[in-house]
Scaffold this motif. Structure first.
Motif, mmCIF file in Angstrom:
data_model
loop_
_atom_site.group_PDB
_atom_site.id
_atom_site.type_symbol
_atom_site.label_atom_id
_atom_site.label_comp_id
_atom_site.label_asym_id
_atom_site.label_seq_id
_atom_site.Cartn_x
_atom_site.Cartn_y
_atom_site.Cartn_z
ATOM 1 N N ARG A 3 -4.121 14.439 14.946
ATOM 2 C CA ARG A 3 -4.706 13.136 14.614
ATOM 3 C C ARG A 3 -4.254 12.671 13.239
ATOM 4 N N ILE A 4 -4.086 13.580 12.339
ATOM 5 C CA ILE A 4 -3.691 13.213 10.976
ATOM 6 C C ILE A 4 -2.169 13.007 10.905
ATOM 7 N N ALA A 5 -1.390 13.821 11.619
ATOM 8 C CA ALA A 5 0.071 13.747 11.555
ATOM 9 C C ALA A 5 0.608 12.489 12.217
ATOM 10 N N THR A 6 -0.001 12.046 13.280
ATOM 11 C CA THR A 6 0.490 10.872 14.005
ATOM 12 C C THR A 6 0.411 9.607 13.161
ATOM 13 N N PRO A 7 -0.726 9.304 12.489
ATOM 14 C CA PRO A 7 -0.731 8.095 11.650
ATOM 15 C C PRO A 7 0.212 8.233 10.441
ATOM 16 N N LEU A 8 0.351 9.466 9.930
ATOM 17 C CA LEU A 8 1.250 9.676 8.791
ATOM 18 C C LEU A 8 2.703 9.439 9.209
ATOM 19 N N LYS A 9 3.091 9.874 10.403
ATOM 20 C CA LYS A 9 4.436 9.630 10.910
ATOM 21 C C LYS A 9 4.678 8.143 11.115
ATOM 22 N N TRP A 11 3.241 5.700 9.578
ATOM 23 C CA TRP A 11 3.332 5.060 8.266
ATOM 24 C C TRP A 11 4.697 5.331 7.630
ATOM 25 N N ALA A 12 5.213 6.551 7.781
ATOM 26 C CA ALA A 12 6.509 6.911 7.205
ATOM 27 C C ALA A 12 7.635 6.149 7.911
ATOM 28 N N GLN A 13 7.521 5.968 9.211
ATOM 29 C CA GLN A 13 8.560 5.238 9.938
ATOM 30 C C GLN A 13 8.570 3.759 9.553
ATOM 31 N N ARG A 14 7.406 3.197 9.318
ATOM 32 C CA ARG A 14 7.322 1.780 8.959
ATOM 33 C C ARG A 14 7.904 1.522 7.582
ATOM 34 N N PHE A 15 7.602 2.404 6.665
ATOM 35 C CA PHE A 15 7.985 2.158 5.275
ATOM 36 C C PHE A 15 9.187 2.990 4.820
ATOM 37 N N SER A 16 9.901 3.642 5.751
ATOM 38 C CA SER A 16 11.043 4.478 5.348
ATOM 39 C C SER A 16 12.171 3.625 4.749
ATOM 40 N N PHE A 17 12.430 2.476 5.312
ATOM 41 C CA PHE A 17 13.484 1.621 4.784
ATOM 42 C C PHE A 17 13.141 1.154 3.376
ATOM 43 N N LEU A 18 11.930 0.744 3.203
ATOM 44 C CA LEU A 18 11.506 0.307 1.859
ATOM 45 C C LEU A 18 11.546 1.474 0.875
#
Length: 176
Positions: A3-9, A11-18
């Motif tokens: 549950r914790i890893a899925t939202p963190l992933k 979030w990382a995918q959304r903001f990886s480019f930035l």
């Protein structure tokens, strides 16, 4: 835990480019300052990655070389096919030329043709030039050897020898 890893992933995918763009600007800012620590860190990273990149580039270079060899072989096969086709065309033309030569020889034999003697050229200097509107005549200095030798006058067989003899005996005006 998932549950914790899925939202963190997510979030990382959304903001990886930035994040990558931000790190790039941060490295550019640190590189623009004349900092000895950054320079040492950069040289160590380059020293560590150079052998790895060279090792990884060897198979790529080998594959590129193999692809280039295959392309050259294909090109050579195409050139070879073109040359074979051209050779066939030339052989056909050669055969046709031989036929025409045989026909030409047969026709000459039928007509009892006497071949003309070989034309011989003599280089001479122009001594006099008396050109008009309707007639152009040139006086040349070719030497006495060319004028007197009967073997060098192929037109004797054509009946021009009398005209040639008269021309030799006529007085010619000299120039200069």
């Amino acid at each position: 835990m998932t549950r914790i890893a899925t939202p963190l992933k997510a979030w990382a995918q959304r903001f990886s480019f930035l994040l990558v763009v931000g790190m790039t600007f941060a490295l550019m800012l640190m590189g623009s300052t004349d900092n000895r620590l950054i320079e040492t860190l950069r040289s160590q990273v380059v020293d560590m990655t150079t052998p790895v990149l060279q090792t990884l580039s060897q198979p790529v270079h080998s594959v590129e070389q193999m692809v280039e060899n295959v392309r050259e072989i294909a090109e050579l096969r195409q050139i070879n096919a073109d040359l074979r086709a051209e050779n066939e065309r030339l052989m056909a033309w050669h055969h046709r030329a031989q036929q025409l030569e045989a026909e030409n020889t047969a026709l000459r034999d039928m007509l009892n043709l006497v071949p003309e003697p070989d034309t011989r050229f003599v280089t001479a200097r122009v001594v006099g030039d008396s050109g008009g509107a309707f007639v152009r005549s040139v006086l040349i200095a070719a030497g006495s050897e060319q004028e007197s030798s009967a073997a060098r006058r192929p037109w004797r067989a054509r009946g021009w020898s009398a005209a040639w003899s008269r021309w030799q005996r006529t007085p010619r005006a000299s120039c200069c």
